[in-house]
Write a protein that holds these residues in place. Structure first.
Motif, PDB file in Angstrom:
ATOM      1  N   PRO A  65      17.650  37.186 -19.345  1.00 51.75           N
ATOM      2  CA  PRO A  65      16.537  38.059 -19.727  1.00 51.75           C
ATOM      3  C   PRO A  65      15.275  37.772 -18.917  1.00 51.75           C
ATOM      4  CG  PRO A  65      17.596  37.097 -21.649  1.00 51.75           C
ATOM      5  CD  PRO A  65      18.128  36.368 -20.471  1.00 51.75           C
ATOM      6  N   VAL A  66      14.358  38.735 -18.949  1.00 54.32           N
ATOM      7  CA  VAL A  66      13.145  38.660 -18.126  1.00 54.32           C
ATOM      8  C   VAL A  66      11.897  38.755 -18.999  1.00 54.32           C
ATOM      9  CG1 VAL A  66      11.792  39.838 -16.345  1.00 54.32           C
ATOM     10  CG2 VAL A  66      14.262  39.605 -16.087  1.00 54.32           C
ATOM     11  N   ILE A  67      10.939  37.866 -18.712  1.00 52.21           N
ATOM     12  CA  ILE A  67       9.596  37.960 -19.292  1.00 52.21           C
ATOM     13  C   ILE A  67       8.699  38.681 -18.280  1.00 52.21           C
ATOM     14  CG2 ILE A  67       7.552  36.723 -20.098  1.00 52.21           C
ATOM     15  CD1 ILE A  67       9.405  34.383 -20.833  1.00 52.21           C
ATOM     16  N   LYS A  68       8.100  39.780 -18.691  1.00 51.37           N
ATOM     17  CA  LYS A  68       7.102  40.459 -17.861  1.00 51.37           C
ATOM     18  C   LYS A  68       5.740  39.857 -18.205  1.00 51.37           C
ATOM     19  CE  LYS A  68       6.326  43.823 -14.843  1.00 51.37           C
ATOM     20  NZ  LYS A  68       7.001  43.886 -13.521  1.00 51.37           N
ATOM     21  N   VAL A  69       5.121  39.219 -17.252  1.00 51.61           N
ATOM     22  CA  VAL A  69       3.875  38.500 -17.491  1.00 51.61           C
ATOM     23  C   VAL A  69       2.700  39.472 -17.541  1.00 51.61           C
ATOM     24  CG1 VAL A  69       2.315  36.709 -16.610  1.00 51.61           C
ATOM     25  CG2 VAL A  69       4.802  36.425 -16.393  1.00 51.61           C
ATOM     26  N   LYS A  70       1.855  39.293 -18.551  1.00 48.08           N
ATOM     27  CA  LYS A  70       0.664  40.125 -18.718  1.00 48.08           C
ATOM     28  C   LYS A  70      -0.608  39.388 -18.303  1.00 48.08           C
ATOM     29  CE  LYS A  70       2.916  43.552 -20.696  1.00 48.08           C
ATOM     30  NZ  LYS A  70       3.048  44.874 -20.035  1.00 48.08           N
ATOM     31  N   ALA A  71      -0.597  38.061 -18.486  1.00 49.72           N
ATOM     32  CA  ALA A  71      -1.787  37.279 -18.138  1.00 49.72           C
ATOM     33  C   ALA A  71      -1.410  35.808 -18.061  1.00 49.72           C
ATOM     34  CB  ALA A  71      -2.906  37.492 -19.154  1.00 49.72           C
ATOM     35  N   VAL A  72      -2.214  35.058 -17.321  1.00 48.85           N
ATOM     36  CA  VAL A  72      -2.156  33.601 -17.322  1.00 48.85           C
ATOM     37  C   VAL A  72      -3.560  33.100 -17.636  1.00 48.85           C
ATOM     38  CG1 VAL A  72      -1.846  31.521 -15.925  1.00 48.85           C
ATOM     39  CG2 VAL A  72      -0.247  33.425 -15.684  1.00 48.85           C
ATOM     40  N   THR A  73      -3.672  32.244 -18.627  1.00 45.40           N
ATOM     41  CA  THR A  73      -4.955  31.628 -18.945  1.00 45.40           C
ATOM     42  C   THR A  73      -4.806  30.118 -18.821  1.00 45.40           C
ATOM     43  OG1 THR A  73      -4.609  31.318 -21.338  1.00 45.40           O
ATOM     44  CG2 THR A  73      -5.327  33.493 -20.607  1.00 45.40           C
ATOM     45  N   HIS A  74      -5.931  29.438 -18.595  1.00 43.72           N
ATOM     46  CA  HIS A  74      -5.841  27.977 -18.507  1.00 43.72           C
ATOM     47  C   HIS A  74      -7.207  27.335 -18.710  1.00 43.72           C
ATOM     48  CE1 HIS A  74      -7.491  27.940 -14.364  1.00 43.72           C
ATOM     49  NE2 HIS A  74      -6.674  28.952 -14.094  1.00 43.72           N
ATOM     50  N   LYS A  81       5.995  37.708  -8.677  1.00 43.45           N
ATOM     51  CA  LYS A  81       4.577  37.494  -8.985  1.00 43.45           C
ATOM     52  C   LYS A  81       4.261  37.671 -10.468  1.00 43.45           C
ATOM     53  CE  LYS A  81       3.175  42.258  -7.832  1.00 43.45           C
ATOM     54  NZ  LYS A  81       2.667  42.639  -9.157  1.00 43.45           N
ATOM     55  N   ASP A  82       5.094  38.432 -11.189  1.00 39.97           N
ATOM     56  CA  ASP A  82       4.812  38.644 -12.602  1.00 39.97           C
ATOM     57  C   ASP A  82       6.082  38.685 -13.461  1.00 39.97           C
ATOM     58  OD1 ASP A  82       5.844  41.061 -11.807  1.00 39.97           O
ATOM     59  OD2 ASP A  82       4.210  42.288 -12.625  1.00 39.97           O
ATOM     60  N   GLU A  83       7.146  38.032 -13.004  1.00 37.50           N
ATOM     61  CA  GLU A  83       8.394  37.996 -13.769  1.00 37.50           C
ATOM     62  C   GLU A  83       8.942  36.569 -13.840  1.00 37.50           C
ATOM     63  OE1 GLU A  83      10.496  42.340 -13.195  1.00 37.50           O
ATOM     64  OE2 GLU A  83      10.759  40.848 -11.603  1.00 37.50           O
TER      65      GLU A  83
END
Length: 499
Positions: free
Chosen positions: A307-316, A181-183
């Motif tokens: 490697p992993v990106i830890k998601v902080k937000a999604v904007t659109h 959900k956030d990676e």
């Protein structure tokens, strides 16, 4: 120019779509419900994928899916850059001159600028990762190319990050798999991307690397992002090339949750951090051993440690449009190949001005592995320089594997004409130059010790030059049949008046 001809000025994805809507045969839409899992790409394979996709496929229009199951509020566009002619329309240049356009843009960069929040169209809608129910897999309609894929992939994400010590920024396109959900996992080709250097430097310091992923942007940005060293060395921000193409600086907006910027008019932006020392298996959710189709025409193997990106937000933006690509399609040829052409033109022109007439990074090499060089010999001392030009091409673009050299009377964009030159102007024992043991690209499955014991390490290739040019002293004996030069539109106007 676009402004002079009254055409739609392209500044983002939406204006690009409007331009194509006005040109017959360049864009189609469907309201038929489509599954993002394999079906969407399966449809476009027949409509316009081309490239190294398994046949049957063809070059065709871009396509918008208006009804993507599970994502009722979003559309998906695919194939925006899947023909050279369409890229020419979108960049306002003749298709055969695109390499020259990019070459000039590299030499005259216009740096990006940062705009105020009220111009950040990409932030019209904001979803924070700490909110209940946040799930990037539900927010972003990322498709899978095949049923074997490791998961949904963002294939047209403009990844933007900065060196944590120097502040120098860069933008590139990477293989991004939605893992949770956030990676998001992020694949780096070893030694091939500036962001890889930024990430490794941050990891050694034990610090996360802020990164934004902008999806659905001006096609000029998508093309410019595919330049590589030595044409764009470490510290060169490829957004400045897109600025030069448009003669207007790319606009960036500050991110909301990280200390980085994103493309202000993007359809989607993912804000996150590349975490130090955190890795996952790319196919951890599917266990297929496969990642996704790659440009050579084969599905890449899943990497055991990415490697992993830890998601902080999604904007659109409101009513966002997701952009995607089939990894082995003609769209990759456009994005990777045209910058390759520009890089080769630049290096050869510096060494021997006026002799290299044009370059085509051929579809069969995915825009990376094969190039056709059109070389003109004007005097006896030019004999042999064509092979020097081929050597320079390998230096300009290290991932290049095969170079075909042809004369000025051969249409380098017509494979039949190139094969004609190979058949009538080439002798295998004297016109083939082998350069074994040179680093190429790890995604070529033949570059492996398993394929040949002569290969000492995966990714090492035998680079080859096929010299299909006529020796200078024999040029008068290889004259093509001369036809009367006429205007065919007088006789068949429906075929020629629109060209």
């Amino acid at each position: 120019m676009i402004e002079e001809s009254g055409k739609q000025e392209v500044k983002d994805l939406r204006s690009a779509i409007e331009l194509l809507k006005a040109i017959p045969g360049q864009l189609i839409e469907t309201d038929e419900p489509v599954e993002p899992l394999a079906e969407l790409s399966g449809v476009y394979r027949h409509v316009g994928a081309g490239g190294t996709v398994m046949r049957p496929t063809r070059k065709g229009p871009a396509m918008i899916f208006n009804n993507v199951k599970g994502h009722e509020d979003a559309k998906v566009i695919i194939g925006l850059l899947a023909s050279r002619e369409r890229v020419g329309l979108l960049l306002n240049e003749k298709p055969e001159r695109l390499g020259f356009l990019l070459n000039e843009a590299v030499k005259n960069p216009i740096q990006p600028v940062t705009v105020s929040k009220d111009k950040a169209l990409c932030q019209e809608i904001v979803h924070y990762a700490n909110e209940p129910g946040f799930d990037i897999r539900k927010l972003i309609p990322a498709p899978t190319n095949t049923e074997e894929d490791a998961g949904p992939y963002i294939t047209m994400g403009m990844c933007y990050a900065s060196d944590i010590e120097t502040g120098e920024s860069d933008i590139t396109i990477h293989r991004l798999c939605l893992q949770s959900k956030d990676e998001i996992s992020m694949f780096f080709t070893p030694g091939a991307r500036h962001l890889g250097v930024f990430r490794e430097k941050a990891e050694k310091l034990g610090k996360p690397l802020p990164i934004s992923v902008s999806i659905g942007v001006d096609p000029a940005i998508e093309i410019a992002a595919c330049f590589e060293p030595p044409t764009t060395p470490l510290g060169f921000d490829e957004l400045s090339i897109a600025g030069a193409i448009r003669n207007q600086a790319v606009e960036l907006a500050p991110c909301l949750t990280i200390g980085e910027k994103a493309i202000a008019n993007a359809e989607y932006v993912i804000e996150g951090e590349l975490l130090p020392g955190v890795y996952v298996r790319e196919d951890q959710n599917t266990n297929t051993g496969k990642a996704m189709p790659e440009f050579p025409g084969y599905t890449g193997g899943a990497v055991a440690k990415v490697p992993v990106i830890k998601v902080k937000a999604v904007t659109h933006r409101k009513n966002p449009i997701m952009q995607t690509v089939i990894g082995s399609s003609e769209e990759h040829v456009s994005m990777a190949g045209i910058p390759t052409e520009a890089s080769i033109l630049q290096m050869v022109e510096k060494a021997m001005p006026g002799r290299l007439l044009n370059v085509y990074a051929h579809s069969s090499g995915g825009g990376k592995f094969m190039a056709v060089l059109q070389f003109k010999k004007s005097q006896p001392s030019d004999e042999g320089r064509q092979r020097q030009a081929a050597l320079l091409a390998f230096s300009a673009f290290p991932e290049l594997k095969h170079v075909f050299l042809v004369d000025e009377d051969v249409d380098l964009f017509d494979s039949n004409d190139v094969l004609w030159a190979l058949t009538t102007r080439y002798q295998g024992d004297v016109d083939t130059i082998f350069i074994p043991g040179v680093r190429c690209h790890p995604l070529d499955p033949s570059n492996s010790p398993d394929f040949s014991p002569s290969i000492i390490d995966k990714g090492i290739a035998c680079k080859t030059i096929f010299d299909c040019t006529v020796p200078y002293h024999l040029k008068d004996k290889f004259q093509r049949s001369k036809f009367m030069d006429v205007d065919p539109s007088r006789f068949v106007s429906e075929l020629f008046n629109n060209k």
